[in-house]
Enzyme design. Structure first.
Site, PDB file in Angstrom:
ATOM      1  CG  HIS A  45      -2.053  -0.963   1.136  1.00  0.00           C
ATOM      2  ND1 HIS A  45      -1.995  -2.229   1.677  1.00  0.00           N
ATOM      3  CD2 HIS A  45      -3.276  -0.858   0.557  1.00  0.00           C
ATOM      4  CE1 HIS A  45      -3.141  -2.852   1.432  1.00  0.00           C
ATOM      5  NE2 HIS A  45      -3.928  -2.050   0.766  1.00  0.00           N
ATOM      6  N   GLY A  46       2.032   1.189   0.640  1.00  0.00           N
ATOM      7  CA  GLY A  46       2.927   2.338   0.693  1.00  0.00           C
ATOM      8  C   GLY A  46       3.929   2.179   1.822  1.00  0.00           C
TER       9      GLY A  46
END
Length: 380
Positions: A317-318
């Site tokens: 996701h990051g």
């Protein structure tokens, strides 16, 4: 760019370009070529700027060249280091964009849907290494990797399953059933996202104060329901569109808030990502640890496998603290779940008791909701 499933202009264009596909399907014709043309038109509309289209083209050339190069090498010898190199090179664009958090010039490489596109591109490499893919068609591979309904919100599909649908000959009656199911998913997905999701955001989340204990508690519940209806809505619309193209993409959600524990939950929420990581990270890590006798404890590889898998899910996701802590949190919950499953007879008994099962469902819901609060970044 045009946001997929994000506005009236997208749906009007989608309706226009899908009409010939639907006519062909109802006449019992194969949809492969027609679907590819639709995909090309929609990608041009989604990545409408020259910069975005150039990035997409470079990504496509990189991934397809890499896949055919690895297929060529795999036919000659099955070398693990070559496979690992191919996977690393395939994930390199995604890694560079994730690192743009600290290296600002890399932000120029950011591209819509890169996380999903990258995981789709890696999947055929794994099947080639395992010997499940021995031949590839350039058009089929390109269609799979760049399949437009799944660009921004998934779900993640498997190449061999996708290819089977792609070449399947359906009668008009069979396509009619597919069309009916697809339209139902599109309509319910739109209702989830544009009606319920927007109402939750407008009348619940946006009116909350930024700070305060009870505001944060309320935000946790609101954000959990918002994420479900928003994300499940996008996923249902993507699956519905795929059905209209003759591709029976698997559903991404299956009543997740009825889960008895976190293992059960991850078999119901974002199913395509969780099963992808289970099959290609957790299982392979545990098998490698078993073969190599890396650990003395019987369950050590399983615990480390869960921790690695869920941390990778967060990083996907990051690389922000919120996402990484979210991944680590779920890794810890999965390890705890594994301990209870293997060492507590009482836990198994509770899951079989109808009344206790509802208490477990409530506990699981709260554990996940707190995880999403971490994910949101509100606590950090």
């Amino acid at each position: 760019h045009m946001n997929p499933f994000g506005g009236l202009d997208y749906f009007l264009l989608l309706l226009l370009v899908l009409l010939p596909v639907v006519i062909c399907g109802l006449k019992g014709k194969q949809l492969r070529v027609c679907g590819m043309l639709v995909c090309a038109v929609m990608l041009l509309a989604i990545f409408r700027t020259l910069h975005a289209l150039l990035l997409l083209a470079v990504f496509w050339v990189w991934q397809t060249a890499l896949t055919f190069w690895y297929l060529y090498l795999r036919k000659r010898a099955k070398k693990a280091w070559v496979f690992h190199l191919a996977v690393a090179l395939s994930l390199l664009p995604l890694l560079l964009v994730k690192l743009s958090l600290w290296v600002e010039p890399l932000r120029a490489l950011s591209m819509l849907g890169l996380s999903y596109l990258s995981f789709r591109a890696v999947q055929p490499l794994i099947d080639i290494y395992d010997g499940r893919i021995t031949e590839l068609n350039l058009l089929d591979l390109s269609y799979f990797v760049l399949f437009f309904p799944s660009v921004s919100s998934g779900p993640l599909d498997r190449y061999r399953r996708f290819e089977t649908d792609l070449h399947k000959m359906r009668t008009g009656e069979e396509y009619r059933a597919l069309l009916r199911d697809g339209l139902w998913r599109l309509m319910t997905g739109a209702f989830y996202n544009f009606v319920i999701g927007n109402l939750i955001w407008k009348f619940w989340l946006s009116s909350l104060p930024e700070h305060g204990f009870w505001a944060t508690v309320s935000y946790m519940y609101g954000y959990t329901f918002f994420m479900f209806f928003n994300f499940a809505g996008y996923s249902r619309m993507a699956v519905g569109t795929a059905y209209l193209l003759g591709i029976e993409q698997p559903d991404n959600f299956d009543l997740p808030f009825l889960s008895l524990d976190m293992k059960d939950f991850w078999s119901r929420w974002h199913i395509s990502l969780s099963t992808y990581l289970r099959d290609y990270v957790y299982t392979r890590f545990c098998m490698a640890a078993l073969r190599g006798k890396w650990f003395k404890g019987r369950r050590t590889s399983s615990y480390l496998g869960y921790a690695l898998t869920m941390l990778l899910m967060g990083a996907w996701h990051g690389l922000t603290p919120g996402y990484l802590i979210y991944g680590a949190y779920h890794g810890a919950l999965m390890c705890l779940n594994d301990v209870l499953d293997t060492q507590s007879k009482g836990f198994k008994t509770l899951k079989k008791n109808p009344k206790a099962a509802w208490a477990l469902r409530l506990a699981t819901f709260h554990l996940f909701s707190f995880g999403l609060l971490l994910f949101s970044g509100r606590l950090i």
